[in-house]
Design an enzyme around this catalytic site. Sequence first.
Site, PDB file in Angstrom:
ATOM      1  N   CYS A  39      -8.882 151.345  13.234  1.00  0.00           N
ATOM      2  CA  CYS A  39      -8.142 152.581  13.002  1.00  0.00           C
ATOM      3  C   CYS A  39      -7.796 153.183  14.356  1.00  0.00           C
ATOM      4  CB  CYS A  39      -8.997 153.594  12.256  1.00  0.00           C
ATOM      5  SG  CYS A  39      -9.673 152.961  10.727  1.00  0.00           S
TER       6      CYS A  39
ATOM      7  N   ARG B  48      -2.681 150.070  14.982  1.00  0.00           N
ATOM      8  CA  ARG B  48      -4.100 149.877  14.649  1.00  0.00           C
ATOM      9  C   ARG B  48      -4.394 150.147  13.173  1.00  0.00           C
ATOM     10  NH1 ARG B  48      -7.543 149.736  18.983  1.00  0.00           N
ATOM     11  NH2 ARG B  48      -9.258 150.352  17.648  1.00  0.00           N
TER      12      ARG B  48
ATOM     13  N   TRP C 272      -6.906 152.252   8.879  1.00  0.00           N
ATOM     14  CA  TRP C 272      -6.830 150.877   8.379  1.00  0.00           C
ATOM     15  C   TRP C 272      -8.081 150.727   7.533  1.00  0.00           C
ATOM     16  CZ3 TRP C 272      -3.718 146.849   7.899  1.00  0.00           C
ATOM     17  CH2 TRP C 272      -4.273 145.602   7.634  1.00  0.00           C
TER      18      TRP C 272
ATOM     19  N   ASN D  29     -13.755 155.273  13.633  1.00  0.00           N
ATOM     20  CA  ASN D  29     -13.274 153.893  13.577  1.00  0.00           C
ATOM     21  C   ASN D  29     -14.502 153.001  13.645  1.00  0.00           C
ATOM     22  OD1 ASN D  29     -11.862 151.470  13.900  1.00  0.00           O
ATOM     23  ND2 ASN D  29     -11.754 151.724  16.120  1.00  0.00           N
ATOM     24  N   GLY D  30     -14.606 152.037  12.741  1.00  0.00           N
ATOM     25  CA  GLY D  30     -15.777 151.153  12.744  1.00  0.00           C
ATOM     26  C   GLY D  30     -16.325 151.024  11.346  1.00  0.00           C
TER      27      GLY D  30
ATOM     28  N   GLU E 242      -3.159 122.919   9.316  1.00  0.00           N
ATOM     29  CA  GLU E 242      -2.914 124.263   9.842  1.00  0.00           C
ATOM     30  C   GLU E 242      -2.292 124.186  11.246  1.00  0.00           C
ATOM     31  OE1 GLU E 242      -2.624 127.116   8.814  1.00  0.00           O
ATOM     32  OE2 GLU E 242      -2.986 128.463  10.486  1.00  0.00           O
TER      33      GLU E 242
ATOM     34  N   LYS F 274       1.291 125.851  12.145  1.00  0.00           N
ATOM     35  CA  LYS F 274       1.485 126.832  13.237  1.00  0.00           C
ATOM     36  C   LYS F 274       2.631 126.385  14.130  1.00  0.00           C
ATOM     37  CE  LYS F 274      -0.095 129.661  12.184  1.00  0.00           C
ATOM     38  NZ  LYS F 274      -0.936 129.913  11.071  1.00  0.00           N
TER      39      LYS F 274
ATOM     40  N   GLU G  80       6.147 126.684  12.342  1.00  0.00           N
ATOM     41  CA  GLU G  80       6.554 128.080  12.106  1.00  0.00           C
ATOM     42  C   GLU G  80       7.162 128.739  13.330  1.00  0.00           C
ATOM     43  OE1 GLU G  80       3.752 130.758   9.519  1.00  0.00           O
ATOM     44  OE2 GLU G  80       2.565 129.549  10.875  1.00  0.00           O
TER      45      GLU G  80
ATOM     46  N   HIS H 108      -1.003 104.180   5.621  1.00  0.00           N
ATOM     47  CA  HIS H 108      -0.313 104.089   4.337  1.00  0.00           C
ATOM     48  C   HIS H 108       1.109 104.634   4.417  1.00  0.00           C
ATOM     49  CE1 HIS H 108      -4.066 102.787   2.590  1.00  0.00           C
ATOM     50  NE2 HIS H 108      -4.654 103.807   3.197  1.00  0.00           N
TER      51      HIS H 108
ATOM     52  N   LYS I 240       5.936 138.609   7.017  1.00  0.00           N
ATOM     53  CA  LYS I 240       4.467 138.713   7.065  1.00  0.00           C
ATOM     54  C   LYS I 240       3.873 138.804   5.671  1.00  0.00           C
ATOM     55  CE  LYS I 240       0.638 138.897   9.300  1.00  0.00           C
ATOM     56  NZ  LYS I 240       0.177 137.563   9.738  1.00  0.00           N
TER      57      LYS I 240
END
Length: 599
Positions: free
Chosen positions: A2, A27, A74, A100-101, A472, A476, A479, A495, A594
């Site tokens: 946050c 944030r 957040w 924050n935390g 993955e 990456k 993309e 194969h 996103k």
Amino acid sequence: MCGIIGYIGDKKTIPILINGLQKLEYRGYDSAGVCISNNGDLKTIKKKGKLQKLVDTIATQDIDGPIGIAHTRWATHGEPNEKNAHPHLDCKGEIAIVHNGIIENYSSLKKLLEKHGHKIESDTDSEIIAHLVEKFYKDDLESAVREALQLVDGAFGLAVIHKNEKKIIAARRGSPLIIGIGKNEMFVASDVPAILEHTKKVIYLNDNEMATISQGGYEIKNLEGKRVAEKVEEIKWTIDQIEKKGFKHFMLKEIFEQPEAISNTLRGRIKEDRIKLSVNFDVKDISRVLITACGTSWHSGLIGKYILESIAQIPTEVDYASEFRYRKPLIKSDDLLVAISQSGETADTLAALREAKEQNAKTLGIVNVVGSTITREVESGIYLHVGPEIGVASTKAFTSQVVSLILLALHIRQEKGLKVDKKIIKELFRLPKKIAEALKSAEDIKKIADKFKDSKNFLYLGRGVNFPVALEGALKLKEISYIHAEGYPAAEIKHGPIALIDEDMPVVFVVTKNNLTQKTISNMQEVKAREGRIIAIVNKGDKEIKKITDYVIMVPETVDELSPIINSIPLQLLAYYIAEAKGMDVDKPRNLAKSVTVE
Ligand code: F6R
């Protein structure tokens, strides 16, 4: 994650706070609020949604004063709404806090406070702090905050005000906090951009330090109340450099944030070798896990299959959410549907979840964005707690999803009464350090990227739990660099894909130590014999691999189940540096979004 800003001084407070929040929106942005202290009166305004809603509301009101604190949220505990937005007040409305935390022991503190008559209004862990300070307050805010924090386990960046005191108390443990020094004015903030327009002189609070700031100055002490020597620093970066923490792109910043992100995912979830997940149903009776997700989250799900089957001894299936929802899956009431999603809004994943619910499966979400649609529709959830992921290509959310799946597997194992392997727990705690170690290869990887940036195709190969890591790595790369790349189980190339191999085909092998290493080396020989160029992700001391490899990237060794997390780091960096060398728009690759809220 946050954003916090506080101001005390002789200028108008509201514009400074709003401007600061705008700089901190990266944030967190699900709700925001301010509290102004003026002549023994606290006035608080909070709004759900984007910061602009708060700005519009404040514009309709006559509010200002010499002291104020503000927050952009957040969510971690409690969905994003006005009640859960900060600042939070004590029962009498005399003390206000922004935090924050994560307060790990908040439920026991909440029970204690409620026993003493405190009325907790929100679902957050943060509000507890306001009530604890109230409990200890005897005309001295600094002492009350200090006493309150003695009881708190977990992480905090905190700013506290009292209606009768002309000061702000700031405290830090685990969540960043800085003090800004101006002329006749002082600031507190969770990050430099919030105050850079007003001052370049800052003090970075260390963990377990508290600052008392007034218009005329500041005093820094530790949590025991002893004065500590502070270091005033001069900020030389521009705003843009600071928001990205000096990294060229958010994606690179997020790759480098992973040691901290993984610590946050783990925080409070393992105590004395016991897994502490708040799953609302009995996992002992589950006969099968069905994982559903899209894209990168689907890859973490594939790793989850290996992990759940080996650790939790529970049959696991993994589906693309878009396939699952339409293939008339046979679901039973003792199945557990696990929906994995960074955003918590992906339309296909949501639809797959709803399908499973209709057929009475138990449901659990592994999600980053608190309060998102998936989190509201599942019975139980594991939040990633990695903060906003801004780069479109997912990095820190992916590794955190894998950690969450490991926690889930250990939880199921524990609840089944099976012995939990202490080595895995030890290695989980070592992960942040090992990831930091893997990140040290960044410069070497950049050099390799320069050599391969003009390649037209790439193959990524791995076996066992590292086969999804190969998938993955390939995703990456395609993309963000728009280079065609494919991932395969290494043994599968003969194969078909082996026909593609020649001196123009770079092949990335994930070949860290496990029971399949020798077999993967044989696959590497097959590639070498056809003049393919090999980049290998290896553990230290693998001489045999070095001989047949053109480029070697070393990563720290860990147990097999955790190796995908560490092995993904160099693949993220390789994709990033290739895309960067090609001058691509790394954070916003073409045609991608996103959050994919359409099917
Ligand atoms: C790739 C990427 C996407 C997402 C996918 C699912 O880097 O970010 O493949 O993983 O769109 O998104 P979430 O996890 O938000 O459901």
